[in-house]
Design a protein around this motif. Structure first.
Motif, PDB file in Angstrom:
ATOM      1  N   GLN A 295      52.863   3.881 -31.422  1.00  0.00           N
ATOM      2  CA  GLN A 295      52.028   2.692 -31.249  1.00  0.00           C
ATOM      3  C   GLN A 295      50.849   2.659 -32.214  1.00  0.00           C
ATOM      4  OE1 GLN A 295      52.154   5.256 -29.258  1.00  0.00           O
ATOM      5  NE2 GLN A 295      50.101   5.860 -28.585  1.00  0.00           N
ATOM      6  N   ASN A 296      50.527   3.789 -32.830  1.00  0.00           N
ATOM      7  CA  ASN A 296      49.364   3.850 -33.733  1.00  0.00           C
ATOM      8  C   ASN A 296      49.738   3.363 -35.125  1.00  0.00           C
ATOM      9  OD1 ASN A 296      47.773   4.808 -31.687  1.00  0.00           O
ATOM     10  ND2 ASN A 296      47.863   6.955 -32.335  1.00  0.00           N
ATOM     11  N   VAL A 297      50.042   2.061 -35.239  1.00  0.00           N
ATOM     12  CA  VAL A 297      50.399   1.441 -36.515  1.00  0.00           C
ATOM     13  C   VAL A 297      49.695   0.094 -36.605  1.00  0.00           C
ATOM     14  CG1 VAL A 297      52.643   2.605 -36.689  1.00  0.00           C
ATOM     15  CG2 VAL A 297      52.483   0.389 -35.537  1.00  0.00           C
ATOM     16  N   TYR A 298      49.520  -0.368 -37.836  1.00  0.00           N
ATOM     17  CA  TYR A 298      48.881  -1.670 -38.044  1.00  0.00           C
ATOM     18  C   TYR A 298      49.285  -2.199 -39.414  1.00  0.00           C
ATOM     19  CZ  TYR A 298      45.253  -5.275 -38.053  1.00  0.00           C
ATOM     20  OH  TYR A 298      44.586  -6.469 -38.076  1.00  0.00           O
ATOM     21  N   ASP A 299      49.656  -3.470 -39.491  1.00  0.00           N
ATOM     22  CA  ASP A 299      50.021  -4.117 -40.753  1.00  0.00           C
ATOM     23  C   ASP A 299      48.923  -5.080 -41.167  1.00  0.00           C
ATOM     24  OD1 ASP A 299      52.537  -2.843 -41.005  1.00  0.00           O
ATOM     25  OD2 ASP A 299      53.423  -4.251 -39.586  1.00  0.00           O
ATOM     26  N   HIS A 300      48.670  -5.119 -42.479  1.00  0.00           N
ATOM     27  CA  HIS A 300      47.529  -5.882 -42.981  1.00  0.00           C
ATOM     28  C   HIS A 300      47.833  -6.384 -44.389  1.00  0.00           C
ATOM     29  CE1 HIS A 300      43.338  -7.024 -43.525  1.00  0.00           C
ATOM     30  NE2 HIS A 300      43.269  -6.302 -44.628  1.00  0.00           N
ATOM     31  N   VAL A 301      47.312  -7.554 -44.731  1.00  0.00           N
ATOM     32  CA  VAL A 301      47.416  -8.089 -46.093  1.00  0.00           C
ATOM     33  C   VAL A 301      46.041  -8.008 -46.728  1.00  0.00           C
ATOM     34  CG1 VAL A 301      47.933 -10.090 -47.517  1.00  0.00           C
ATOM     35  CG2 VAL A 301      49.326  -9.609 -45.493  1.00  0.00           C
ATOM     36  N   TRP A 302      45.956  -7.324 -47.877  1.00  0.00           N
ATOM     37  CA  TRP A 302      44.685  -7.088 -48.581  1.00  0.00           C
ATOM     38  C   TRP A 302      44.849  -7.576 -50.010  1.00  0.00           C
ATOM     39  CZ3 TRP A 302      42.669  -2.567 -51.636  1.00  0.00           C
ATOM     40  CH2 TRP A 302      41.265  -2.556 -51.687  1.00  0.00           C
ATOM     41  N   GLY A 303      44.287  -8.759 -50.295  1.00  0.00           N
ATOM     42  CA  GLY A 303      44.510  -9.340 -51.614  1.00  0.00           C
ATOM     43  C   GLY A 303      45.987  -9.636 -51.808  1.00  0.00           C
ATOM     44  N   ASN A 304      46.568  -9.095 -52.873  1.00  0.00           N
ATOM     45  CA  ASN A 304      48.005  -9.294 -53.133  1.00  0.00           C
ATOM     46  C   ASN A 304      48.846  -8.136 -52.601  1.00  0.00           C
ATOM     47  OD1 ASN A 304      47.166  -7.354 -54.956  1.00  0.00           O
ATOM     48  ND2 ASN A 304      48.568  -8.034 -56.570  1.00  0.00           N
ATOM     49  N   THR A 306      50.502  -5.800 -49.431  1.00  0.00           N
ATOM     50  CA  THR A 306      50.911  -5.703 -48.037  1.00  0.00           C
ATOM     51  C   THR A 306      50.786  -4.253 -47.620  1.00  0.00           C
ATOM     52  OG1 THR A 306      52.464  -7.547 -48.290  1.00  0.00           O
ATOM     53  CG2 THR A 306      52.785  -6.087 -46.402  1.00  0.00           C
ATOM     54  N   GLN A 307      50.000  -3.986 -46.595  1.00  0.00           N
ATOM     55  CA  GLN A 307      49.682  -2.620 -46.195  1.00  0.00           C
ATOM     56  C   GLN A 307      50.241  -2.307 -44.804  1.00  0.00           C
ATOM     57  OE1 GLN A 307      45.338  -2.979 -46.590  1.00  0.00           O
ATOM     58  NE2 GLN A 307      45.454  -1.652 -48.385  1.00  0.00           N
ATOM     59  N   HIS A 308      50.803  -1.117 -44.693  1.00  0.00           N
ATOM     60  CA  HIS A 308      51.257  -0.610 -43.404  1.00  0.00           C
ATOM     61  C   HIS A 308      50.497   0.691 -43.132  1.00  0.00           C
ATOM     62  CE1 HIS A 308      53.791   0.485 -40.021  1.00  0.00           C
ATOM     63  NE2 HIS A 308      53.996   1.677 -40.586  1.00  0.00           N
ATOM     64  N   PHE A 309      49.671   0.669 -42.087  1.00  0.00           N
ATOM     65  CA  PHE A 309      48.878   1.838 -41.721  1.00  0.00           C
ATOM     66  C   PHE A 309      49.505   2.551 -40.519  1.00  0.00           C
ATOM     67  CE2 PHE A 309      45.710  -1.046 -43.614  1.00  0.00           C
ATOM     68  CZ  PHE A 309      45.068  -0.209 -44.500  1.00  0.00           C
ATOM     69  N   CYS A 337      48.268   5.026 -45.533  1.00  0.00           N
ATOM     70  CA  CYS A 337      48.470   3.622 -45.897  1.00  0.00           C
ATOM     71  C   CYS A 337      49.625   3.540 -46.876  1.00  0.00           C
ATOM     72  CB  CYS A 337      47.204   3.032 -46.523  1.00  0.00           C
ATOM     73  SG  CYS A 337      47.431   1.347 -47.155  1.00  0.00           S
ATOM     74  N   GLU A 338      50.693   2.823 -46.487  1.00  0.00           N
ATOM     75  CA  GLU A 338      51.832   2.562 -47.372  1.00  0.00           C
ATOM     76  C   GLU A 338      51.744   1.105 -47.782  1.00  0.00           C
ATOM     77  OE1 GLU A 338      54.832   3.449 -44.577  1.00  0.00           O
ATOM     78  OE2 GLU A 338      54.695   5.632 -44.822  1.00  0.00           O
ATOM     79  N   GLU A 339      51.631   0.860 -49.075  1.00  0.00           N
ATOM     80  CA  GLU A 339      51.412  -0.510 -49.511  1.00  0.00           C
ATOM     81  C   GLU A 339      52.379  -0.932 -50.611  1.00  0.00           C
ATOM     82  OE1 GLU A 339      47.305  -0.522 -50.567  1.00  0.00           O
ATOM     83  OE2 GLU A 339      47.664   0.219 -52.581  1.00  0.00           O
ATOM     84  N   THR A 340      52.589  -2.234 -50.665  1.00  0.00           N
ATOM     85  CA  THR A 340      53.503  -2.836 -51.631  1.00  0.00           C
ATOM     86  C   THR A 340      52.835  -4.047 -52.253  1.00  0.00           C
ATOM     87  OG1 THR A 340      55.383  -2.165 -50.256  1.00  0.00           O
ATOM     88  CG2 THR A 340      55.815  -3.818 -51.960  1.00  0.00           C
ATOM     89  N   TRP A 341      53.035  -4.220 -53.562  1.00  0.00           N
ATOM     90  CA  TRP A 341      52.526  -5.420 -54.218  1.00  0.00           C
ATOM     91  C   TRP A 341      53.408  -5.752 -55.411  1.00  0.00           C
ATOM     92  CZ3 TRP A 341      50.759  -0.608 -55.024  1.00  0.00           C
ATOM     93  CH2 TRP A 341      50.510  -0.184 -56.325  1.00  0.00           C
ATOM     94  N   THR A 342      53.317  -6.986 -55.842  1.00  0.00           N
ATOM     95  CA  THR A 342      54.135  -7.474 -56.953  1.00  0.00           C
ATOM     96  C   THR A 342      53.241  -8.087 -58.008  1.00  0.00           C
ATOM     97  OG1 THR A 342      55.949  -7.951 -55.415  1.00  0.00           O
ATOM     98  CG2 THR A 342      56.068  -8.969 -57.589  1.00  0.00           C
ATOM     99  N   ASP A 343      53.524  -7.767 -59.275  1.00  0.00           N
ATOM    100  CA  ASP A 343      52.830  -8.399 -60.386  1.00  0.00           C
ATOM    101  C   ASP A 343      53.835  -8.706 -61.483  1.00  0.00           C
ATOM    102  OD1 ASP A 343      53.382  -5.995 -61.632  1.00  0.00           O
ATOM    103  OD2 ASP A 343      51.350  -5.214 -61.422  1.00  0.00           O
ATOM    104  N   ALA A 344      53.341  -8.993 -62.685  1.00  0.00           N
ATOM    105  CA  ALA A 344      54.230  -9.377 -63.779  1.00  0.00           C
ATOM    106  C   ALA A 344      55.212  -8.270 -64.148  1.00  0.00           C
ATOM    107  CB  ALA A 344      53.409  -9.768 -65.000  1.00  0.00           C
ATOM    108  N   LYS A 345      54.882  -7.015 -63.825  1.00  0.00           N
ATOM    109  CA  LYS A 345      55.748  -5.885 -64.167  1.00  0.00           C
ATOM    110  C   LYS A 345      56.761  -5.562 -63.080  1.00  0.00           C
ATOM    111  CE  LYS A 345      52.233  -3.700 -67.086  1.00  0.00           C
ATOM    112  NZ  LYS A 345      51.422  -2.484 -67.329  1.00  0.00           N
ATOM    113  N   GLY A 346      56.691  -6.280 -61.964  1.00  0.00           N
ATOM    114  CA  GLY A 346      57.661  -6.059 -60.902  1.00  0.00           C
ATOM    115  C   GLY A 346      57.006  -5.623 -59.606  1.00  0.00           C
ATOM    116  N   GLU A 347      57.793  -5.023 -58.729  1.00  0.00           N
ATOM    117  CA  GLU A 347      57.299  -4.585 -57.427  1.00  0.00           C
ATOM    118  C   GLU A 347      56.836  -3.136 -57.490  1.00  0.00           C
ATOM    119  OE1 GLU A 347      59.040  -5.962 -53.480  1.00  0.00           O
ATOM    120  OE2 GLU A 347      59.742  -3.873 -53.556  1.00  0.00           O
ATOM    121  N   HIS A 348      55.741  -2.853 -56.810  1.00  0.00           N
ATOM    122  CA  HIS A 348      55.157  -1.512 -56.835  1.00  0.00           C
ATOM    123  C   HIS A 348      54.944  -1.012 -55.412  1.00  0.00           C
ATOM    124  CE1 HIS A 348      54.159  -2.152 -61.124  1.00  0.00           C
ATOM    125  NE2 HIS A 348      53.867  -3.379 -60.737  1.00  0.00           N
ATOM    126  N   HIS A 349      55.007   0.321 -55.267  1.00  0.00           N
ATOM    127  CA  HIS A 349      54.776   0.954 -53.981  1.00  0.00           C
ATOM    128  C   HIS A 349      53.817   2.127 -54.180  1.00  0.00           C
ATOM    129  CE1 HIS A 349      58.283  -1.199 -52.260  1.00  0.00           C
ATOM    130  NE2 HIS A 349      58.821  -0.988 -53.450  1.00  0.00           N
TER     131      HIS A 349
END
Length: 471
Positions: A295-304, A306-309, A337-349
């Protein structure tokens, strides 16, 4: 590391000049220069008074320039972003610069050679200069000028070590010796820096501790290290701010049992980075415990991003005291914190992990990780700026160990003054347009080219003034 809350851009805009005429440009340059001097009028007179109280290390019969003048010109060396003492002699003795400084500060009656500045700093303890910086920060704190910098009722102090200079010959007996892969030794000046940071990405210098060997140490004596220097810095920080609520932010070098115990003894909060290979048993225990507390999880959007805590509270950390061999135990808390974002170079983790002095919850996880822990990165940008954007951090200015420390202290005083000047409400629109790296050279060029109305500048000095900061 991206920071959506950052106040100003880093890159100078790729645009044409916004001025319609030379008269408009001259008026704008005058306004910006006056606003910049407003910060100098606010802070430098107090520094001059403190400089005058310092013990002058020179022989009374050989003094040509007042100690205040020598030290003010040492600060100006870095305000003008001079890359060397030679450049300081060239830039700061120009008639236009001299006339402007005299109009602003009539007490500057003479122009010392930078070799004179160096000789004074070689005999003047750098601690005297750092005490002036600390007193300025205390004044900011006392006047509530930094109240917005607090996160969870704590001021954030980021700490990191960095290489200042390195040479292949033994240039100072205090320098650290490092063996290269080739087998050849190098001799280094290494510094542990502490800076005060805020959630908007601004940082001001706070304290520095050099790693240094004893002059008379035997060859077999163990060298100084970043961790040893950190403990010395922390003790000085506690002595300077005994009741201030601080949160310490560090990289993956620092987390260990003795440090947890040390920080808790000072009642400091902390968020320390844990790399994948750090404290492997501890992190494995945290992973297993997380499986029992899904149960100790939380999802959040920070700028561009997507964060999973996820987090685990109340973890026992055990270690054997290196001096007594006794088993020691403390309780800490762990977050990922596991996060994902996308920019001109593709998807990053990416994945980040921290150990904390205080427990996490769904209501605090984002604040402690994004607004607190991730600002450890601000000290990286702070030092990067001092190395590559005008402060010439990696230039010694003196190969005498004490002289080097003195110039380093003046550099940090100048950097603090520059931060206070550039974040004034009057100058902020220009900083937003030109960035910090574009604003400072523009002001310096205006002064050097005799484009300043000296009567207006002197009148501004005589009038009541107070620099208003944007935060």
């Amino acid at each position: 590391m991206a920071n959506p809350e950052k106040l100003h851009p880093n890159t100078y805009p790729n645009t044409k000049s916004a001025y319609a005429s030379s008269a408009e440009e001259l008026a704008a340059r005058q306004t910006d220069t006056e606003a910049w001097f407003e910060a100098l009028y606010t802070w430098l007179p107090g520094w001059i008074e403190r400089f005058a109280q310092l013990p002058d290390p020179r022989h009374p019969g050989k003094i040509q320039h007042k100690l205040t003048v020598v030290l003010v010109y040492g600060v100006m060396l870095f305000l003008w972003q001079c890359a060397s003492r030679r450049a300081g002699n060239r830039e700061l003795t120009q008639p236009a610069v001299w006339e402007t400084l005299q109009a602003a500060f009539p007490a500057l009656e003479t122009i010392p050679h930078m070799d004179t500045v160096a000789r004074v700093l070689e005999r003047l303890p750098a601690e005297h200069l750092e005490s002036i910086l600390l007193d300025t920060v205390k004044r900011l704190l006392r006047n509530r000028r930094l109240a917005s910098w607090m996160v969870q009722q704590h001021y954030l102090v980021a700490v990191d070590g960095t290489l200042k200079w390195s040479a292949a010959y033994p240039w100072a007996s205090e320098a650290l010796t490092k063996q290269m892969k080739s087998g050849d030794p190098v001799y280094q000046a290494y510094v542990v820096e502490a800076v005060l940071v805020c959630p908007q990405g601004i940082a001001i210098p706070l304290m520095a501790e050099f790693c240094e060997n004893a002059v008379d140490a035997a060859p077999a004596t163990k060298q100084d290290s970043e961790l040893k220097a950190f403990y010395r810095l922390a003790r000085r920080l506690k002595a300077a701010f005994p009741r201030l609520k601080l949160a310490i932010l560090t990289d993956g070098l620092y987390p260990n049992g003795p440090l947890f115990r040390f920080l808790r003894a000072y009642r400091w909060d902390f968020m320390l980075v844990l790399k994948a290979g750090n404290l492997k048993t501890f992190q494995a225990d945290a992973q297993r415990q997380h499986g029992l507390e899904p149960q100790n999880v939380y999802d959040h959007v920070w700028g561009n991003r997507t964060q999973h805590f996820w987090w685990v509270n109340q973890l026992d950390y055990e270690w054997h005291d290196p001096q007594t061999g006794r088993l020691c135990r403390t309780v800490v808390h762990y977050a990922v914190c596991e996060e994902t974002w996308t920019d001109a170079k593709g998807e990053h983790h990416s994945t980040w992990a921290w150990v904390s002095a205080r427990p996490f919850s769904k209501g605090t996880i984002v604040t402690r990780c994004n607004r607190m822990a991730r600002h450890r990165w601000d000290i990286e940008e702070h030092i990067l700026g001092e190395k590559h954007f005008g402060y010439h951090y990696t230039h010694l200015y003196s190969r005498d160990w004490r002289g080097m420390q003195g110039f380093h202290a003046l550099m940090r005083l100048a950097h603090l003054l520059q931060v206070l000047a550039l974040h004034q409400t009057a100058l902020w629109p220009t900083v937003l347009k030109k960035t910090i790296q574009g604003t400072i050279p523009g002001i310096v060029t205006t002064i050097a080219h005799a484009s300043v109305d000296l009567e207006r500048l002197a009148a501004r000095r005589a009038a009541p003034h107070r620099s208003r900061l944007i935060w």
